[in-house]
Scaffold this motif. Sequence first.
Motif, PDB file in Angstrom:
ATOM      1  N   GLU A  68     -18.156  61.484  14.815  1.00  0.00           N
ATOM      2  CA  GLU A  68     -17.865  60.262  15.264  1.00  0.00           C
ATOM      3  C   GLU A  68     -17.148  59.481  14.435  1.00  0.00           C
ATOM      4  N   ILE A  69     -15.875  59.144  14.982  1.00  0.00           N
ATOM      5  CA  ILE A  69     -15.163  58.155  14.093  1.00  0.00           C
ATOM      6  C   ILE A  69     -14.831  56.811  14.849  1.00  0.00           C
ATOM      7  N   ASP A  70     -14.423  55.729  14.250  1.00  0.00           N
ATOM      8  CA  ASP A  70     -14.133  54.562  14.997  1.00  0.00           C
ATOM      9  C   ASP A  70     -12.802  54.423  15.601  1.00  0.00           C
TER      10      ASP A  70
ATOM     11  N   ALA B  26     -11.987  40.187  14.413  1.00  0.00           N
ATOM     12  CA  ALA B  26     -13.001  40.999  14.043  1.00  0.00           C
ATOM     13  C   ALA B  26     -13.000  41.938  15.202  1.00  0.00           C
ATOM     14  N   PRO B  27     -12.242  43.008  15.383  1.00  0.00           N
ATOM     15  CA  PRO B  27     -12.181  44.094  16.457  1.00  0.00           C
ATOM     16  C   PRO B  27     -13.300  44.892  16.587  1.00  0.00           C
ATOM     17  N   GLN B  28     -14.111  45.240  17.499  1.00  0.00           N
ATOM     18  CA  GLN B  28     -15.102  46.087  17.585  1.00  0.00           C
ATOM     19  C   GLN B  28     -14.703  47.337  18.060  1.00  0.00           C
ATOM     20  N   PRO B  29     -15.020  48.486  16.997  1.00  0.00           N
ATOM     21  CA  PRO B  29     -14.630  49.675  17.472  1.00  0.00           C
ATOM     22  C   PRO B  29     -15.576  50.277  18.464  1.00  0.00           C
ATOM     23  N   GLN B  30     -15.136  51.405  19.070  1.00  0.00           N
ATOM     24  CA  GLN B  30     -15.899  52.222  19.883  1.00  0.00           C
ATOM     25  C   GLN B  30     -16.008  53.572  19.155  1.00  0.00           C
ATOM     26  N   GLN B  31     -16.973  54.296  19.525  1.00  0.00           N
ATOM     27  CA  GLN B  31     -16.992  55.626  18.673  1.00  0.00           C
ATOM     28  C   GLN B  31     -16.816  56.760  19.472  1.00  0.00           C
TER      29      GLN B  31
ATOM     30  N   PRO C 142     -14.956  62.012   8.246  1.00  0.00           N
ATOM     31  CA  PRO C 142     -14.998  60.818   9.276  1.00  0.00           C
ATOM     32  C   PRO C 142     -15.290  59.382   8.764  1.00  0.00           C
ATOM     33  N   ASN C 143     -15.688  59.370   7.371  1.00  0.00           N
ATOM     34  CA  ASN C 143     -16.105  58.024   6.858  1.00  0.00           C
ATOM     35  C   ASN C 143     -14.655  57.098   6.637  1.00  0.00           C
ATOM     36  N   TYR C 144     -13.372  58.256   6.448  1.00  0.00           N
ATOM     37  CA  TYR C 144     -12.180  57.520   6.018  1.00  0.00           C
ATOM     38  C   TYR C 144     -11.163  57.792   7.248  1.00  0.00           C
ATOM     39  N   THR C 145     -11.777  57.921   8.421  1.00  0.00           N
ATOM     40  CA  THR C 145     -10.813  57.969   9.467  1.00  0.00           C
ATOM     41  C   THR C 145     -10.947  57.172  10.575  1.00  0.00           C
ATOM     42  N   ILE C 146     -10.067  56.411  11.310  1.00  0.00           N
ATOM     43  CA  ILE C 146     -10.392  55.696  12.416  1.00  0.00           C
ATOM     44  C   ILE C 146      -9.015  56.017  13.403  1.00  0.00           C
ATOM     45  N   MET C 147      -8.927  55.303  14.548  1.00  0.00           N
ATOM     46  CA  MET C 147      -8.142  55.902  15.537  1.00  0.00           C
ATOM     47  C   MET C 147      -7.691  54.454  16.154  1.00  0.00           C
TER      48      MET C 147
ATOM     49  N   LEU D 171      -3.138  56.856  17.063  1.00  0.00           N
ATOM     50  CA  LEU D 171      -2.827  57.294  15.922  1.00  0.00           C
ATOM     51  C   LEU D 171      -4.002  57.418  14.958  1.00  0.00           C
ATOM     52  N   ILE D 172      -4.252  58.743  14.532  1.00  0.00           N
ATOM     53  CA  ILE D 172      -5.262  58.968  13.500  1.00  0.00           C
ATOM     54  C   ILE D 172      -5.031  58.600  11.924  1.00  0.00           C
ATOM     55  N   LEU D 173      -5.877  57.532  11.540  1.00  0.00           N
ATOM     56  CA  LEU D 173      -5.273  57.022  10.312  1.00  0.00           C
ATOM     57  C   LEU D 173      -6.246  57.513   9.056  1.00  0.00           C
ATOM     58  N   ASN D 174      -5.798  57.752   7.964  1.00  0.00           N
ATOM     59  CA  ASN D 174      -6.454  58.095   6.902  1.00  0.00           C
ATOM     60  C   ASN D 174      -6.840  56.861   6.023  1.00  0.00           C
ATOM     61  N   THR D 175      -7.825  56.140   6.058  1.00  0.00           N
ATOM     62  CA  THR D 175      -7.989  54.968   5.557  1.00  0.00           C
ATOM     63  C   THR D 175      -8.646  55.003   4.135  1.00  0.00           C
ATOM     64  N   SER D 176      -8.595  55.981   3.313  1.00  0.00           N
ATOM     65  CA  SER D 176      -8.971  56.256   1.996  1.00  0.00           C
ATOM     66  C   SER D 176      -7.894  55.472   1.259  1.00  0.00           C
ATOM     67  N   PRO D 177      -8.588  54.301   0.491  1.00  0.00           N
ATOM     68  CA  PRO D 177      -7.386  53.529  -0.613  1.00  0.00           C
ATOM     69  C   PRO D 177      -6.535  54.717  -1.251  1.00  0.00           C
ATOM     70  N   SER D 178      -5.164  54.509  -1.687  1.00  0.00           N
ATOM     71  CA  SER D 178      -4.580  54.995  -2.384  1.00  0.00           C
ATOM     72  C   SER D 178      -3.457  54.163  -3.288  1.00  0.00           C
ATOM     73  N   HIS D 179      -2.786  54.559  -4.368  1.00  0.00           N
ATOM     74  CA  HIS D 179      -2.029  53.876  -5.052  1.00  0.00           C
ATOM     75  C   HIS D 179      -0.453  54.141  -4.254  1.00  0.00           C
ATOM     76  N   PHE D 180      -0.535  55.026  -3.441  1.00  0.00           N
ATOM     77  CA  PHE D 180       0.908  55.398  -2.924  1.00  0.00           C
ATOM     78  C   PHE D 180       1.035  54.628  -1.663  1.00  0.00           C
ATOM     79  N   LEU D 181       2.466  54.053  -1.479  1.00  0.00           N
ATOM     80  CA  LEU D 181       2.751  53.127  -0.292  1.00  0.00           C
ATOM     81  C   LEU D 181       3.853  53.809   0.445  1.00  0.00           C
ATOM     82  N   SER D 182       4.153  55.088   0.524  1.00  0.00           N
ATOM     83  CA  SER D 182       5.025  55.637   1.071  1.00  0.00           C
ATOM     84  C   SER D 182       4.671  56.335   2.373  1.00  0.00           C
TER      85      SER D 182
END
Length: 247
Positions: A106-108, A125-130, A145-150, A168-179
Amino acid sequence: MTAIPEKSNEKNKTMQHLSERGQNRQTEELVLRIREVVERSGTQKQVAARAGIPASTLSEYLKGREVKLSLAARIAEACGVSLEWLATGKDTPVTSLAQTQTESAEIDYYDEEASAGFGRCASDAPQPQQVSISRQFLHELCLTPNYTIMLKVAGDSMEPTLKAGDRLILNTSPSHFLSGVTVFVSSGQLMVKRLSPRASGTVMIISDNDRYPPQEAEISRFRWGKPDGNDSITVIGRVAYRLQAMS
Protein backbone atom coordinates in the motif's frame (compact mmCIF):
# COMPACT_ATOMS: atom_id res chain seq x y z
CA MET A 1 42.84 -8.92 52.73
CA THR A 2 44.06 -7.73 49.35
CA ALA A 3 43.87 -11.17 47.72
CA ILE A 4 40.06 -11.23 47.54
CA PRO A 5 39.65 -8.00 45.52
CA GLU A 6 42.36 -9.16 43.12
CA LYS A 7 40.47 -12.39 42.41
CA SER A 8 37.25 -10.42 42.04
CA ASN A 9 38.87 -8.05 39.57
CA GLU A 10 40.27 -10.96 37.60
CA LYS A 11 36.82 -12.53 37.45
CA ASN A 12 35.30 -9.26 36.28
CA LYS A 13 37.89 -8.98 33.53
CA THR A 14 37.12 -12.52 32.40
CA MET A 15 33.37 -11.87 32.36
CA GLN A 16 33.89 -8.63 30.41
CA HIS A 17 36.06 -10.46 27.91
CA LEU A 18 33.43 -13.15 27.45
CA SER A 19 30.76 -10.47 27.04
CA GLU A 20 32.77 -8.70 24.36
CA ARG A 21 33.33 -12.00 22.55
CA GLY A 22 29.59 -12.63 22.62
CA GLN A 23 28.82 -9.17 21.24
CA ASN A 24 31.44 -9.57 18.51
CA ARG A 25 29.98 -12.94 17.53
CA GLN A 26 26.48 -11.44 17.33
CA THR A 27 27.77 -8.61 15.16
CA GLU A 28 29.58 -11.06 12.88
CA GLU A 29 26.44 -13.17 12.51
CA LEU A 30 24.35 -10.06 11.75
CA VAL A 31 26.84 -9.00 9.08
CA LEU A 32 26.66 -12.46 7.51
CA ARG A 33 22.86 -12.27 7.36
CA ILE A 34 22.98 -8.79 5.83
CA ARG A 35 25.47 -9.98 3.22
CA GLU A 36 23.22 -12.94 2.42
CA VAL A 37 20.08 -10.89 1.81
CA VAL A 38 21.89 -8.09 -0.05
CA GLU A 39 23.49 -10.56 -2.47
CA ARG A 40 20.14 -12.02 -3.48
CA SER A 41 18.25 -8.70 -3.47
CA GLY A 42 20.33 -6.89 -6.09
CA THR A 43 23.46 -4.78 -6.08
CA GLN A 44 24.63 -2.88 -3.00
CA LYS A 45 23.66 0.35 -4.76
CA GLN A 46 20.13 -0.89 -5.46
CA VAL A 47 19.58 -2.13 -1.89
CA ALA A 48 20.95 1.11 -0.44
CA ALA A 49 18.61 3.11 -2.67
CA ARG A 50 15.58 1.07 -1.61
CA ALA A 51 16.60 1.37 2.05
CA GLY A 52 17.14 5.12 1.76
CA ILE A 53 20.72 5.00 3.04
CA PRO A 54 24.04 5.95 1.38
CA ALA A 55 25.70 3.12 -0.52
CA SER A 56 28.92 3.88 1.39
CA THR A 57 27.11 3.28 4.70
CA LEU A 58 25.80 -0.09 3.55
CA SER A 59 29.31 -0.97 2.39
CA GLU A 60 30.66 -0.21 5.88
CA TYR A 61 28.00 -2.45 7.44
CA LEU A 62 28.99 -5.28 5.12
CA LYS A 63 32.58 -4.86 6.31
CA GLY A 64 31.56 -5.32 9.94
CA ARG A 65 30.63 -1.88 11.22
CA GLU A 66 28.02 -1.94 14.01
CA VAL A 67 24.51 -1.54 12.59
CA LYS A 68 21.92 0.74 14.17
CA LEU A 69 18.57 -1.00 14.71
CA SER A 70 16.68 1.75 12.85
CA LEU A 71 18.86 1.25 9.76
CA ALA A 72 18.71 -2.53 10.10
CA ALA A 73 14.93 -2.17 9.85
CA ARG A 74 15.32 -0.27 6.56
CA ILE A 75 17.65 -2.93 5.17
CA ALA A 76 15.24 -5.67 6.25
CA GLU A 77 12.32 -3.99 4.47
CA ALA A 78 14.40 -3.28 1.35
CA CYS A 79 15.38 -6.95 1.12
CA GLY A 80 11.99 -8.38 2.09
CA VAL A 81 13.13 -10.05 5.30
CA SER A 82 11.93 -10.15 8.89
CA LEU A 83 13.70 -7.60 11.12
CA GLU A 84 13.70 -10.12 13.97
CA TRP A 85 15.43 -12.68 11.76
CA LEU A 86 17.95 -10.14 10.46
CA ALA A 87 18.79 -8.93 13.97
CA THR A 88 18.74 -12.24 15.86
CA GLY A 89 18.57 -15.11 13.38
CA LYS A 90 15.25 -16.19 14.92
CA ASP A 91 11.74 -16.27 13.42
CA THR A 92 11.08 -17.09 9.77
CA PRO A 93 14.06 -15.87 7.79
CA VAL A 94 12.76 -14.20 4.67
CA THR A 95 9.90 -13.45 2.41
CA SER A 96 10.94 -15.43 -0.65
CA LEU A 97 11.35 -13.67 -3.95
CA ALA A 98 8.52 -15.77 -5.36
CA GLN A 99 6.22 -14.46 -2.65
CA THR A 100 7.48 -10.92 -3.18
CA GLN A 101 6.50 -11.11 -6.84
CA THR A 102 2.87 -11.82 -5.97
CA GLU A 103 2.53 -9.54 -2.96
CA SER A 104 1.24 -6.01 -3.11
CA ALA A 105 2.08 -3.01 -0.98
CA GLU A 106 0.00 0.00 0.00
CA ILE A 107 1.35 3.43 -0.96
CA ASP A 108 -0.07 6.92 -0.54
CA TYR A 109 -1.85 8.38 -3.54
CA TYR A 110 -2.47 12.11 -3.35
CA ASP A 111 -5.28 13.44 -5.51
CA GLU A 112 -3.12 16.51 -6.07
CA GLU A 113 -1.84 17.80 -9.38
CA ALA A 114 1.83 18.74 -9.58
CA SER A 115 1.87 21.51 -12.13
CA ALA A 116 3.96 21.12 -15.26
CA GLY A 117 3.13 24.76 -15.94
CA PHE A 118 3.52 27.91 -13.88
CA GLY A 119 2.36 26.23 -10.68
CA ARG A 120 -0.81 25.31 -8.84
CA CYS A 121 -1.45 26.03 -5.19
CA ALA A 122 -1.07 22.95 -3.04
CA SER A 123 -3.52 22.12 -0.28
CA ASP A 124 -2.29 22.81 3.24
CA ALA A 125 -2.78 19.23 4.37
CA PRO A 126 -3.79 16.91 1.51
CA GLN A 127 -5.19 13.58 2.67
CA PRO A 128 -3.85 10.59 0.74
CA GLN A 129 -5.73 7.56 -0.44
CA GLN A 130 -4.20 4.09 -0.22
CA VAL A 131 -3.52 2.27 -3.48
CA SER A 132 -2.05 -1.19 -4.01
CA ILE A 133 1.08 -1.69 -6.07
CA SER A 134 3.27 -4.71 -6.74
CA ARG A 135 6.18 -5.09 -4.33
CA GLN A 136 8.19 -6.67 -7.13
CA PHE A 137 7.54 -3.60 -9.30
CA LEU A 138 8.76 -1.32 -6.51
CA HIS A 139 11.73 -3.62 -6.01
CA GLU A 140 12.70 -3.21 -9.67
CA LEU A 141 12.50 0.57 -9.31
CA CYS A 142 14.70 0.43 -6.18
CA LEU A 143 11.81 1.78 -4.09
CA THR A 144 10.24 0.84 -0.76
CA PRO A 145 6.58 1.47 0.17
CA ASN A 146 7.45 3.81 3.06
CA TYR A 147 9.30 6.14 0.69
CA THR A 148 6.94 5.99 -2.29
CA ILE A 149 3.93 8.15 -3.16
CA MET A 150 1.87 8.78 -6.28
CA LEU A 151 0.28 11.95 -7.66
CA LYS A 152 -0.97 13.47 -10.92
CA VAL A 153 0.45 15.90 -13.47
CA ALA A 154 -1.28 19.07 -14.66
CA GLY A 155 -0.16 21.46 -17.40
CA ASP A 156 2.06 21.12 -20.43
CA SER A 157 5.43 22.61 -19.51
CA MET A 158 7.09 19.19 -19.14
CA GLU A 159 5.91 17.86 -22.50
CA PRO A 160 6.87 15.64 -24.19
CA THR A 161 8.38 14.00 -21.09
CA LEU A 162 5.23 14.34 -18.98
CA LYS A 163 1.66 15.04 -20.04
CA ALA A 164 -1.37 16.29 -18.14
CA GLY A 165 -3.12 13.35 -16.49
CA ASP A 166 0.02 11.25 -16.07
CA ARG A 167 0.47 9.62 -12.68
CA LEU A 168 3.91 9.97 -11.15
CA ILE A 169 5.53 7.50 -8.77
CA LEU A 170 7.90 9.44 -6.52
CA ASN A 171 10.87 8.35 -4.49
CA THR A 172 10.56 10.46 -1.33
CA SER A 173 13.72 9.18 0.35
CA PRO A 174 15.86 12.28 1.13
CA SER A 175 18.98 12.69 -0.98
CA HIS A 176 21.78 15.20 -1.36
CA PHE A 177 21.35 15.11 -5.13
CA LEU A 178 19.04 17.63 -6.80
CA SER A 179 19.29 16.52 -10.41
CA GLY A 180 16.52 15.01 -12.51
CA VAL A 181 12.75 15.40 -12.73
CA THR A 182 11.57 16.43 -9.28
CA VAL A 183 8.35 17.41 -7.51
CA PHE A 184 8.67 20.31 -5.09
CA VAL A 185 6.71 23.08 -3.38
CA SER A 186 7.73 26.69 -3.96
CA SER A 187 5.71 29.68 -2.70
CA GLY A 188 2.81 27.35 -1.90
CA GLN A 189 2.79 25.88 -5.43
CA LEU A 190 3.19 22.18 -6.13
CA MET A 191 5.36 21.80 -9.22
CA VAL A 192 7.21 19.20 -11.26
CA LYS A 193 10.32 20.36 -13.13
CA ARG A 194 13.77 19.20 -14.14
CA LEU A 195 16.47 20.32 -11.72
CA SER A 196 20.07 20.86 -12.83
CA PRO A 197 22.65 22.04 -10.25
CA ARG A 198 25.37 24.49 -11.32
CA ALA A 199 28.93 24.82 -10.06
CA SER A 200 28.10 28.41 -9.10
CA GLY A 201 25.90 27.19 -6.23
CA THR A 202 22.58 27.61 -7.99
CA VAL A 203 20.03 25.17 -9.43
CA MET A 204 18.39 25.59 -12.82
CA ILE A 205 14.65 24.85 -12.76
CA ILE A 206 13.89 23.67 -16.27
CA SER A 207 10.73 22.93 -18.24
CA ASP A 208 11.15 20.38 -21.02
CA ASN A 209 8.71 22.42 -23.12
CA ASP A 210 10.72 25.25 -24.75
CA ARG A 211 7.74 27.61 -24.43
CA TYR A 212 8.49 27.96 -20.73
CA PRO A 213 11.70 29.80 -19.80
CA PRO A 214 14.05 28.24 -17.21
CA GLN A 215 14.44 29.74 -13.76
CA GLU A 216 17.37 29.79 -11.37
CA ALA A 217 17.44 29.50 -7.58
CA GLU A 218 20.12 29.38 -4.90
CA ILE A 219 20.86 25.81 -3.86
CA SER A 220 20.61 26.90 -0.21
CA ARG A 221 16.84 27.37 -0.70
CA PHE A 222 16.27 23.66 -1.37
CA ARG A 223 15.46 21.25 1.45
CA TRP A 224 13.61 18.02 2.13
CA GLY A 225 10.66 17.81 4.50
CA LYS A 226 7.41 19.70 4.90
CA PRO A 227 6.83 23.16 3.38
CA ASP A 228 7.52 25.80 6.03
CA GLY A 229 5.95 28.82 4.31
CA ASN A 230 9.27 30.63 4.06
CA ASP A 231 11.43 31.27 1.03
CA SER A 232 12.56 27.64 0.93
CA ILE A 233 11.88 25.23 -1.93
CA THR A 234 10.71 21.97 -0.38
CA VAL A 235 11.55 18.83 -2.31
CA ILE A 236 8.79 16.21 -2.15
CA GLY A 237 10.45 13.51 -4.23
CA ARG A 238 12.22 12.47 -7.40
CA VAL A 239 10.15 11.01 -10.23
CA ALA A 240 10.97 7.31 -10.51
CA TYR A 241 8.23 6.27 -12.96
CA ARG A 242 5.26 7.66 -14.82
CA LEU A 243 1.97 6.03 -15.70
CA GLN A 244 0.92 7.73 -18.91
CA ALA A 245 -2.66 8.53 -19.75
CA MET A 246 -3.66 7.20 -23.19
CA SER A 247 -6.23 9.89 -23.87
